[in-house]
Design a protein around this motif. Structure first.
Motif, PDB file in Angstrom:
ATOM      1  N   CYS A  20       2.587  -5.742   5.858  1.00  0.00           N
ATOM      2  CA  CYS A  20       3.259  -4.525   5.427  1.00  0.00           C
ATOM      3  C   CYS A  20       3.208  -3.465   6.529  1.00  0.00           C
ATOM      4  O   CYS A  20       2.571  -3.647   7.559  1.00  0.00           O
ATOM      5  CB  CYS A  20       2.649  -4.001   4.127  1.00  0.00           C
ATOM      6  N   ILE A  22       1.826  -0.652   6.780  1.00  0.00           N
ATOM      7  CA  ILE A  22       0.573   0.068   7.015  1.00  0.00           C
ATOM      8  C   ILE A  22      -0.037  -0.419   8.330  1.00  0.00           C
ATOM      9  O   ILE A  22      -0.282  -1.602   8.518  1.00  0.00           O
ATOM     10  CB  ILE A  22      -0.416  -0.164   5.857  1.00  0.00           C
ATOM     11  N   HIS A  28      -8.485  -0.377   5.548  1.00  0.00           N
ATOM     12  CA  HIS A  28      -7.615   0.411   4.687  1.00  0.00           C
ATOM     13  C   HIS A  28      -7.835  -0.056   3.256  1.00  0.00           C
ATOM     14  O   HIS A  28      -7.731  -1.249   2.975  1.00  0.00           O
ATOM     15  CB  HIS A  28      -6.160   0.214   5.099  1.00  0.00           C
ATOM     16  N   GLY A  30      -6.118  -0.038   0.536  1.00  0.00           N
ATOM     17  CA  GLY A  30      -5.013  -0.778  -0.064  1.00  0.00           C
ATOM     18  C   GLY A  30      -4.886  -2.180   0.496  1.00  0.00           C
ATOM     19  O   GLY A  30      -4.645  -3.146  -0.248  1.00  0.00           O
ATOM     20  N   THR A  56       6.467  -7.100   9.927  1.00  0.00           N
ATOM     21  CA  THR A  56       6.747  -7.121   8.493  1.00  0.00           C
ATOM     22  C   THR A  56       7.799  -8.189   8.245  1.00  0.00           C
ATOM     23  O   THR A  56       8.985  -7.901   8.078  1.00  0.00           O
ATOM     24  CB  THR A  56       7.213  -5.735   8.018  1.00  0.00           C
ATOM     25  N   TRP A 124      11.761  -0.940  -3.292  1.00  0.00           N
ATOM     26  CA  TRP A 124      10.555  -1.718  -3.552  1.00  0.00           C
ATOM     27  C   TRP A 124      10.844  -3.055  -4.231  1.00  0.00           C
ATOM     28  O   TRP A 124       9.926  -3.763  -4.628  1.00  0.00           O
ATOM     29  CB  TRP A 124       9.517  -0.933  -4.367  1.00  0.00           C
ATOM     30  N   CYS A 182       0.243  -5.161  -4.106  1.00  0.00           N
ATOM     31  CA  CYS A 182       0.894  -4.521  -2.962  1.00  0.00           C
ATOM     32  C   CYS A 182      -0.078  -3.551  -2.288  1.00  0.00           C
ATOM     33  O   CYS A 182      -0.705  -2.740  -2.969  1.00  0.00           O
ATOM     34  CB  CYS A 182       2.140  -3.768  -3.436  1.00  0.00           C
ATOM     35  N   TYR A 184       0.458  -0.877  -0.817  1.00  0.00           N
ATOM     36  CA  TYR A 184       0.850   0.515  -1.017  1.00  0.00           C
ATOM     37  C   TYR A 184       0.398   1.070  -2.366  1.00  0.00           C
ATOM     38  O   TYR A 184       0.307   2.286  -2.537  1.00  0.00           O
ATOM     39  CB  TYR A 184       2.367   0.656  -0.916  1.00  0.00           C
ATOM     40  N   GLN A 187      -2.583   3.656  -2.526  1.00  0.00           N
ATOM     41  CA  GLN A 187      -2.359   5.034  -2.107  1.00  0.00           C
ATOM     42  C   GLN A 187      -1.404   5.770  -3.045  1.00  0.00           C
ATOM     43  O   GLN A 187      -1.518   6.997  -3.220  1.00  0.00           O
ATOM     44  CB  GLN A 187      -1.843   5.077  -0.663  1.00  0.00           C
ATOM     45  N   TYR A 188      -0.492   5.044  -3.692  1.00  0.00           N
ATOM     46  CA  TYR A 188       0.401   5.717  -4.632  1.00  0.00           C
ATOM     47  C   TYR A 188      -0.312   6.074  -5.933  1.00  0.00           C
ATOM     48  O   TYR A 188       0.034   7.072  -6.569  1.00  0.00           O
ATOM     49  CB  TYR A 188       1.650   4.875  -4.879  1.00  0.00           C
ATOM     50  N   LEU A 237       7.514   2.825  -6.806  1.00  0.00           N
ATOM     51  CA  LEU A 237       6.339   3.626  -6.503  1.00  0.00           C
ATOM     52  C   LEU A 237       6.772   5.079  -6.365  1.00  0.00           C
ATOM     53  O   LEU A 237       7.842   5.370  -5.826  1.00  0.00           O
ATOM     54  CB  LEU A 237       5.684   3.134  -5.207  1.00  0.00           C
TER      55      LEU A 237
END
Length: 249
Positions: A20, A22, A28, A30, A56, A124, A182, A184, A187-188, A237
């Motif tokens: 991904c 990031i 991290h 996530g 990605t 998404w 996922c 992400y 963080q969401y 998200l």
């Protein structure tokens, strides 16, 4: 196309980049949550195939019986994600990954392959126009425009579970169902908590942490589902701007 792809395994999972966007040299939360989620799923037949590079370019799919989505169908495989971004677009990687998935499903005696789409493409979610080039067609739909796309190899098409079409819950406050599939999502979840805390908005965040919970969800789901005033809103998200639009309803 000659390209160097690899599949994640229990042996290489700890070392491999998870594809991904990031980008960080530090751990991290996530990404590490995703890595743990995958560690538990790989032994269930989950496939994560990626370009052998920090890019990605990847596909994720799983037997529908063990996929964390409220979809039913015997012998199908479910595509969670198919992503090719940035400078890697236009090189045939997406085609190669989809062809691998379809061939793998056929070789394993699968009934077909399916994925979540919508009448109007949602962020998404994997590009459904791309999937339709391979013969995927809508085989089921919800009232608010989400579709189940499938490419049957023969036999009965999959369907959304009846509970997924409910699209209602008793609570009226902002409610988010999520899992950690996922990178992400972590963080969401924090963004929703921070926004609602600062604005004094009541919110309930429900982690989907078992297959049974995923299969029993009252909405379509890929790794995230949002309700407000008892009604299902989106699988997207949400950042502050998107939250504000929903809360103005």
């Amino acid at each position: 196309m000659a390209a160097d792809f690899l599949n994640l395994t229990p042996e290489n999972l700890a070392q491999e980049h998870l594809c991904c966007i990031i980008r960080t040299k530090k751990p991290h939360p996530g990404v590490e949550a995703k890595r743990q989620w995958l560690a538990d799923r790989l032994r269930e037949g989950h496939v994560f195939r990626k370009l052998n590079a920090k890019a990605t370019v990847f596909i994720e799919y799983a037997p529908l019986e063990t996929a964390w989505v409220p979809i039913v169908g015997e012998g199908y495989y479910y595509v969670y994600c198919l992503w090719v971004t940035g400078e890697d677009k236009g090189k045939g990687y997406g085609k190669a990954l989809m062809e691998y998935c379809l061939a793998d499903a056929r070789e394993k005696g699968g009934s077909g392959v399916c994925m979540l789409g919508a009448k109007k493409q949602k962020s998404w979610l994997s590009d459904q126009a791309f999937a339709k080039k391979f013969g995927f067609e809508a085989v089921d739909a919800t009232e608010n425009g989400y579709e189940l796309l499938a490419l049957p190899f023969g036999g009965t098409a999959p369907r959304f579970a009846p509970n997924a079409k409910k699209e209602r819950i008793d609570g009226r406050e902002l409610t988010v169902y999520y899992d950690l599939q996922c990178p992400y999502v972590y963080q969401y979840v924090e963004k929703v908590k921070q926004y609602c805390g600062a604005k004094g908005v009541p919110a309930t965040l429900i982690r989907v942490d078992t297959l049974q919970k995923a299969k029993e969800l009252p909405c379509v789901f890929n790794n995230w589902g949002v309700f407000y005033k008892g009604r299902f809103e989106t699988v997207n998200l949400l950042g502050p701007e998107q939250l504000e639009r929903i809360l103005r309803k």
